[in-house]
Design a protein around this motif. Structure first.
Motif, PDB file in Angstrom:
ATOM      1  N   PHE A   1      40.085  17.089  48.644  1.00  0.00           N
ATOM      2  CA  PHE A   1      39.632  16.316  50.136  1.00  0.00           C
ATOM      3  C   PHE A   1      39.646  14.910  49.775  1.00  0.00           C
ATOM      4  CE2 PHE A   1      37.096  17.358  53.725  1.00  0.00           C
ATOM      5  CZ  PHE A   1      36.653  16.054  54.456  1.00  0.00           C
ATOM      6  N   GLY A   2      39.037  14.636  48.502  1.00  0.00           N
ATOM      7  CA  GLY A   2      39.092  13.264  47.929  1.00  0.00           C
ATOM      8  C   GLY A   2      40.525  12.386  48.152  1.00  0.00           C
ATOM      9  N   GLN A   3      41.299  13.206  47.587  1.00  0.00           N
ATOM     10  CA  GLN A   3      42.650  12.682  47.395  1.00  0.00           C
ATOM     11  C   GLN A   3      43.389  12.806  49.036  1.00  0.00           C
ATOM     12  OE1 GLN A   3      44.989  11.689  45.291  1.00  0.00           O
ATOM     13  NE2 GLN A   3      43.182  11.419  44.481  1.00  0.00           N
ATOM     14  N   ALA A   4      42.745  13.461  49.973  1.00  0.00           N
ATOM     15  CA  ALA A   4      43.213  13.144  51.429  1.00  0.00           C
ATOM     16  C   ALA A   4      42.647  12.093  51.874  1.00  0.00           C
ATOM     17  CB  ALA A   4      42.834  14.464  52.320  1.00  0.00           C
ATOM     18  N   ILE A   5      41.441  11.483  51.630  1.00  0.00           N
ATOM     19  CA  ILE A   5      40.861  10.315  51.811  1.00  0.00           C
ATOM     20  C   ILE A   5      41.440   9.340  51.406  1.00  0.00           C
ATOM     21  CG2 ILE A   5      38.506   9.120  51.788  1.00  0.00           C
ATOM     22  CD1 ILE A   5      37.040  11.562  51.937  1.00  0.00           C
ATOM     23  N   ALA A   6      41.779   9.308  50.136  1.00  0.00           N
ATOM     24  CA  ALA A   6      42.399   8.177  49.172  1.00  0.00           C
ATOM     25  C   ALA A   6      43.859   7.704  50.007  1.00  0.00           C
ATOM     26  CB  ALA A   6      42.489   8.515  47.909  1.00  0.00           C
ATOM     27  N   VAL A   7      44.592   8.909  50.330  1.00  0.00           N
ATOM     28  CA  VAL A   7      45.904   8.543  50.898  1.00  0.00           C
ATOM     29  C   VAL A   7      45.620   8.336  52.146  1.00  0.00           C
ATOM     30  CG1 VAL A   7      47.942   9.893  51.787  1.00  0.00           C
ATOM     31  CG2 VAL A   7      47.116  10.417  49.443  1.00  0.00           C
ATOM     32  N   HIS A   8      44.880   8.303  52.949  1.00  0.00           N
ATOM     33  CA  HIS A   8      44.649   8.129  54.459  1.00  0.00           C
ATOM     34  C   HIS A   8      44.181   6.747  54.483  1.00  0.00           C
ATOM     35  CE1 HIS A   8      43.608   8.554  58.578  1.00  0.00           C
ATOM     36  NE2 HIS A   8      42.556   7.915  58.421  1.00  0.00           N
ATOM     37  N   ALA A   9      43.512   6.337  53.449  1.00  0.00           N
ATOM     38  CA  ALA A   9      43.054   4.973  53.379  1.00  0.00           C
ATOM     39  C   ALA A   9      43.962   4.030  52.791  1.00  0.00           C
ATOM     40  CB  ALA A   9      41.625   4.784  52.328  1.00  0.00           C
ATOM     41  N   GLY A  10      45.021   4.512  52.363  1.00  0.00           N
ATOM     42  CA  GLY A  10      46.142   3.717  51.771  1.00  0.00           C
ATOM     43  C   GLY A  10      45.907   3.128  50.277  1.00  0.00           C
ATOM     44  N   GLN A  11      45.293   3.977  49.587  1.00  0.00           N
ATOM     45  CA  GLN A  11      45.200   3.962  48.077  1.00  0.00           C
ATOM     46  C   GLN A  11      46.421   3.670  47.457  1.00  0.00           C
ATOM     47  OE1 GLN A  11      44.371   6.960  45.056  1.00  0.00           O
ATOM     48  NE2 GLN A  11      42.420   6.142  44.805  1.00  0.00           N
ATOM     49  N   SER A  12      46.747   2.405  46.702  1.00  0.00           N
ATOM     50  CA  SER A  12      48.055   2.189  46.050  1.00  0.00           C
ATOM     51  C   SER A  12      47.831   3.110  44.703  1.00  0.00           C
ATOM     52  CB  SER A  12      47.739   0.838  45.379  1.00  0.00           C
ATOM     53  OG  SER A  12      46.766   0.574  44.510  1.00  0.00           O
ATOM     54  N   TRP A  13      49.443   3.413  44.344  1.00  0.00           N
ATOM     55  CA  TRP A  13      49.492   4.111  43.091  1.00  0.00           C
ATOM     56  C   TRP A  13      48.759   3.608  41.800  1.00  0.00           C
ATOM     57  CZ3 TRP A  13      51.053   9.031  42.200  1.00  0.00           C
ATOM     58  CH2 TRP A  13      51.784   9.655  43.125  1.00  0.00           C
ATOM     59  N   SER A  14      48.812   2.182  41.713  1.00  0.00           N
ATOM     60  CA  SER A  14      48.208   1.719  40.599  1.00  0.00           C
ATOM     61  C   SER A  14      46.642   2.088  40.660  1.00  0.00           C
ATOM     62  CB  SER A  14      48.412  -0.090  40.685  1.00  0.00           C
ATOM     63  OG  SER A  14      47.830  -0.468  41.867  1.00  0.00           O
ATOM     64  N   ARG A  15      45.830   2.027  41.624  1.00  0.00           N
ATOM     65  CA  ARG A  15      44.462   2.373  41.692  1.00  0.00           C
ATOM     66  C   ARG A  15      44.429   3.976  41.264  1.00  0.00           C
ATOM     67  NH1 ARG A  15      40.007   1.311  46.247  1.00  0.00           N
ATOM     68  NH2 ARG A  15      38.468   2.099  45.184  1.00  0.00           N
ATOM     69  N   PHE A  16      45.353   4.844  41.842  1.00  0.00           N
ATOM     70  CA  PHE A  16      45.326   6.104  41.252  1.00  0.00           C
ATOM     71  C   PHE A  16      45.554   6.235  39.973  1.00  0.00           C
ATOM     72  CE2 PHE A  16      47.944   9.831  40.312  1.00  0.00           C
ATOM     73  CZ  PHE A  16      47.220  10.757  40.798  1.00  0.00           C
ATOM     74  N   TRP A  17      46.425   5.690  39.414  1.00  0.00           N
ATOM     75  CA  TRP A  17      46.555   5.764  37.990  1.00  0.00           C
ATOM     76  C   TRP A  17      45.515   5.166  37.282  1.00  0.00           C
ATOM     77  CZ3 TRP A  17      49.825   9.070  36.770  1.00  0.00           C
ATOM     78  CH2 TRP A  17      51.056   9.361  37.374  1.00  0.00           C
ATOM     79  N   ARG A  18      44.754   4.183  37.384  1.00  0.00           N
ATOM     80  CA  ARG A  18      43.665   3.710  36.890  1.00  0.00           C
ATOM     81  C   ARG A  18      42.526   4.939  36.986  1.00  0.00           C
ATOM     82  NH1 ARG A  18      44.401  -1.259  39.622  1.00  0.00           N
ATOM     83  NH2 ARG A  18      42.805  -0.672  41.104  1.00  0.00           N
ATOM     84  N   ARG A  19      42.132   5.498  37.891  1.00  0.00           N
ATOM     85  CA  ARG A  19      41.358   6.927  37.983  1.00  0.00           C
ATOM     86  C   ARG A  19      41.991   7.981  36.953  1.00  0.00           C
ATOM     87  NH1 ARG A  19      36.249   8.185  37.842  1.00  0.00           N
ATOM     88  NH2 ARG A  19      35.963  10.230  39.044  1.00  0.00           N
ATOM     89  N   TRP A  20      43.253   8.220  37.073  1.00  0.00           N
ATOM     90  CA  TRP A  20      43.636   9.194  36.545  1.00  0.00           C
ATOM     91  C   TRP A  20      43.710   8.920  34.989  1.00  0.00           C
ATOM     92  CZ3 TRP A  20      47.585   9.837  32.963  1.00  0.00           C
ATOM     93  CH2 TRP A  20      48.105  11.350  32.926  1.00  0.00           C
ATOM     94  N   LEU A  21      43.692   7.846  34.694  1.00  0.00           N
ATOM     95  CA  LEU A  21      43.570   7.652  32.844  1.00  0.00           C
ATOM     96  C   LEU A  21      42.497   7.933  32.688  1.00  0.00           C
ATOM     97  CD1 LEU A  21      45.962   4.408  32.595  1.00  0.00           C
ATOM     98  CD2 LEU A  21      46.545   6.426  31.673  1.00  0.00           C
ATOM     99  N   GLN A  22      41.222   7.530  33.504  1.00  0.00           N
ATOM    100  CA  GLN A  22      40.078   7.789  32.999  1.00  0.00           C
ATOM    101  C   GLN A  22      39.874   9.546  32.617  1.00  0.00           C
ATOM    102  OE1 GLN A  22      37.373   6.500  36.165  1.00  0.00           O
ATOM    103  NE2 GLN A  22      37.625   4.355  35.502  1.00  0.00           N
TER     104      GLN A  22
END
Length: 244
Positions: free
Chosen positions: A60-81
């Protein structure tokens, strides 16, 4: 788009339930209670529910992130955590459970599933079917495993993270892609449905109830809580054992 309080609250429920579950597990490990956490339905069923809640919320959180236009760079920062915490869990579990250390647990699984989920966000309603197929493949993993070429290879650690296995590996936490990717896909599909129908604007405000606010806070800091709660619980019980 900011945070969705309702999602934080649901995730907080999962965090609280997980903490109580792990506390019971730790009590059992130190001999205060005697339960079979690996086979008894009362415990395996709870684990399934807790993990399902976490993965549905993540999707669900990913659906919100994609809808809000989250960049891949921000995605990868969270992913690295998440990936870094997964490595820490492996190291810590190897010290405490050297014969059953965690090499592909919930954080390892989530790290891979989040990438898959992000890359398949454009599937839309097909995510429901993808989730059904993933869950079905996990449920019939033993039967599918028997059809595979070099079937025993799929039981090895190098491939059993996929989930097409004939028996579960010896590890304290095991969250393979099949069937669990299906839950994250369903979470994303439901999130997209809520966003597309405008239902998010109709959700009631969480209110100021102390318990609700506490759950919301736990949901916002779920990764930090996940990493800290077991060392604190285990450390406290070790102290009790040493003093009694």
């Amino acid at each position: 788009m900011g945070r969705l309080p309702a999602l934080d609250i649901v995730r907080g429920v999962a965090v609280l339930w997980m903490t109580l579950f792990h506390f019971a597990f730790d009590l059992n490990h130190f001999g205060f209670i005697h339960q079979n956490f690996y086979h008894a339905p009362v415990w395996t069923g709870q684990r399934t529910c807790i993990l399902s809640l976490f993965l549905l919320c993540a999707g669900f959180g990913q659906a919100i992130a994609v809808h809000a236009g989250q960049s891949w760079s921000r995605f990868w920062r969270r992913w690295l955590q998440i990936a870094g915490c997964a490595v820490a869990v492996s190291v810590g579990s190897a010290l405490m459970f050297p014969n059953s250390w965690i090499y592909f647990g919930v954080l390892h699984g989530m790290a891979v599933m989040l990438i898959v989920c992000r890359m398949t966000a454009s599937w839309g309603a097909w995510l429901w079917l993808a989730g059904l197929l993933a869950n079905g493949a996990g449920f019939f993993s033993a039967e599918l495993h028997a059809l595979l070429t070099y079937s025993e290879t799929w039981n090895a650690n190098a491939l059993n993270w996929i989930g097409l296995i004939s028996h579960k590996p010896i590890t304290e936490d095991y969250v393979p892609l099949l069937p669990w990717l299906g839950m994250m896909w369903w979470g994303m599909a439901f999130g997209q449905l809520v966003l597309n129908r405008g239902w998010m604007d109709q959700l009631p405000a969480p209110g100021t109830n102390a318990a609700i606010q506490a759950l919301s806070w736990m949901g916002r800091w779920s990764l930090s809580w996940y990493m800290l709660h077991q060392p604190l619980l285990i450390g406290s019980l070790m102290l009790v054992v040493a003093l009694r």
